[in-house]
Write a protein that holds these residues in place. Structure first.
Motif, short mmCIF file in Angstrom:
data_model
loop_
_atom_site.label_atom_id
_atom_site.label_comp_id
_atom_site.label_asym_id
_atom_site.label_seq_id
_atom_site.Cartn_x
_atom_site.Cartn_y
_atom_site.Cartn_z
N GLY A 29 1.01 -1.02 0.05
CA GLY A 29 0.31 0.02 -0.24
C GLY A 29 1.35 0.99 -0.37
O GLY A 29 0.39 2.49 -0.70
N ARG A 30 2.14 1.19 0.89
CA ARG A 30 2.90 2.54 0.63
C ARG A 30 3.57 2.33 -0.66
O ARG A 30 3.53 3.94 -1.30
N VAL A 31 3.68 2.03 -1.60
CA VAL A 31 4.33 1.83 -2.88
C VAL A 31 3.35 2.36 -3.58
O VAL A 31 3.17 3.49 -4.35
N ARG A 32 2.21 2.24 -3.47
CA ARG A 32 0.25 2.72 -4.47
C ARG A 32 0.23 4.19 -3.74
O ARG A 32 0.18 4.95 -4.68
N ALA A 33 0.71 4.67 -2.40
CA ALA A 33 0.62 5.66 -1.85
C ALA A 33 1.89 6.29 -2.74
O ALA A 33 0.99 7.44 -3.50
N ALA A 34 2.62 6.33 -2.42
CA ALA A 34 3.67 6.44 -3.23
C ALA A 34 3.88 6.91 -5.04
O ALA A 34 4.09 8.04 -5.57
N ALA A 35 3.05 6.00 -5.26
CA ALA A 35 2.90 6.19 -6.80
C ALA A 35 2.02 7.58 -7.37
O ALA A 35 1.74 7.94 -8.05
N ASP A 36 0.81 7.15 -6.26
CA ASP A 36 -0.18 7.57 -6.50
C ASP A 36 -0.03 9.44 -6.59
O ASP A 36 -0.84 10.72 -6.64
N ALA A 37 0.85 9.38 -5.34
CA ALA A 37 1.31 10.82 -5.04
C ALA A 37 2.77 11.38 -6.21
O ALA A 37 1.83 12.83 -6.81
N VAL A 38 3.12 10.67 -6.81
CA VAL A 38 3.57 11.60 -8.27
C VAL A 38 2.96 12.03 -9.56
O VAL A 38 3.39 12.85 -9.78
N ILE A 39 1.93 10.50 -9.00
CA ILE A 39 1.05 10.31 -10.59
C ILE A 39 0.10 12.36 -10.60
O ILE A 39 -0.19 12.90 -11.23
N TYR A 40 -0.41 12.83 -9.15
CA TYR A 40 -1.13 13.62 -8.44
C TYR A 40 -0.50 14.86 -8.76
O TYR A 40 -0.94 15.85 -9.05
N LEU A 41 1.10 14.68 -8.65
CA LEU A 41 1.00 16.16 -8.17
C LEU A 41 2.24 16.16 -9.81
O LEU A 41 2.27 17.68 -9.99
N HIS A 42 2.06 14.99 -10.72
CA HIS A 42 2.28 15.28 -12.34
C HIS A 42 0.97 15.95 -12.73
O HIS A 42 0.89 17.61 -13.56
N PHE A 43 0.19 15.35 -12.52
CA PHE A 43 -1.23 16.85 -12.97
C PHE A 43 -1.40 17.70 -12.07
O PHE A 43 -2.18 18.15 -13.24
N GLY A 44 -1.27 18.03 -11.19
CA GLY A 44 -1.45 19.62 -10.75
C GLY A 44 -0.09 20.20 -11.04
O GLY A 44 -0.87 21.31 -11.48
N ALA A 45 0.64 19.74 -11.89
CA ALA A 45 2.06 20.72 -11.47
C ALA A 45 1.11 21.10 -13.25
O ALA A 45 0.74 22.10 -13.69
N ILE A 46 0.73 20.61 -14.12
CA ILE A 46 0.33 20.30 -15.33
C ILE A 46 -1.00 21.30 -15.71
O ILE A 46 -1.18 21.99 -16.82
N TRP A 47 -1.74 20.90 -14.44
CA TRP A 47 -2.97 21.66 -14.60
C TRP A 47 -2.96 23.21 -14.31
O TRP A 47 -3.38 23.73 -14.85
N ALA A 48 -1.62 23.68 -12.91
CA ALA A 48 -1.63 24.58 -13.03
C ALA A 48 -0.91 25.49 -13.94
O ALA A 48 -0.86 26.64 -13.91
N GLY A 49 0.12 24.51 -14.21
CA GLY A 49 0.75 25.04 -15.28
C GLY A 49 -0.44 25.48 -16.45
O GLY A 49 0.20 27.00 -17.10
#
Length: 208
Positions: A29-49
């Motif tokens: 579950g920790r690996v999934r949480a870390a992966a999700d954090a990377v995904i959301y950070l990518h989406f959030g950065a592109i969304w903000a840009g």
């Protein structure tokens, strides 16, 4: 002698990097949480840009537009930097989950991430990302985006996209840019992020 002469059984092939990541996502579950954090950070950065196009276009020449332009550079750089990792993880998260939330929408073909055929991995990643959107939403986004994507080209062909008074090219560029921005900010990325969020919710309910 017969035993010595017998051909040795072939050793199993080494698992690919994608298979190792998929196994880690399934186990921890920790690996999934870390992966999700990377995904959301990518989406959030592109969304903000992408959202920064609103002030840079509507408030051109102002201090707000200058600040938004600086934020946009940083956000887009971060989003592009994370893109190769985030999109692979997103595809693997959807492919590796056995919940209803990850089943492809109706009338779509189930496409898994291939690790063997040349180019198969890239095709599988793109297919899985697109499966993160409902077919109706994807078609609507494409239908709305295409005309707006054409407008900047027309504007540059007319007068180089000039924003001088009396020139229409700059107006067409702005309208096209804002139209694509609206689709990406309010439809495309929220839909992809909500798909992953639904997967997370179902996994949490399934965990004893």
């Amino acid at each position: 002698m017969a035993a010595a002469g017998a051909a040795e059984a072939p050793s199993p092939p080494e698992p690919s990097l994608g298979e190792l990541i998929s196994a880690a996502l399934a186990r921890s579950g920790r690996v999934r949480a870390a992966a999700d954090a990377v995904i959301y950070l990518h989406f959030g950065a592109i969304w903000a840009g992408t959202a920064c196009f609103f002030p840079t276009t509507l408030a051109r020449g102002s201090a707000l537009a200058d600040a938004a332009a600086r934020v946009q550079v940083v956000a887009m750089f971060l989003g592009i930097l994370l893109a190769p990792f985030a999109l692979v993880l997103y595809a693997l998260r959807l492919a590796g989950s056995n919940t209803e939330a990850t089943k492809p929408p109706r009338h779509t073909k189930d496409v898994s991430v291939s690790h063997d055929a040349p180019g198969g991995c890239c095709f599988g990643i793109v297919a899985m990302v697109l499966q993160g959107m409902k077919r109706e939403v994807l078609i609507l986004a494409a239908m709305v985006c295409v005309p707006f994507m054409v407008l900047p080209t027309v504007g540059f062909m007319l007068d180089g996209g000039s924003h001088e008074e009396g020139r229409i090219g700059g107006l067409l560029v702005d309208v096209g840019t804002l139209g694509v921005t609206v689709v990406q900010v309010f439809i495309f990325y929220p839909t992809l992020a909500s798909r992953l969020w639904r997967v997370e919710c179902r996994e949490k309910r399934a965990t004893p």
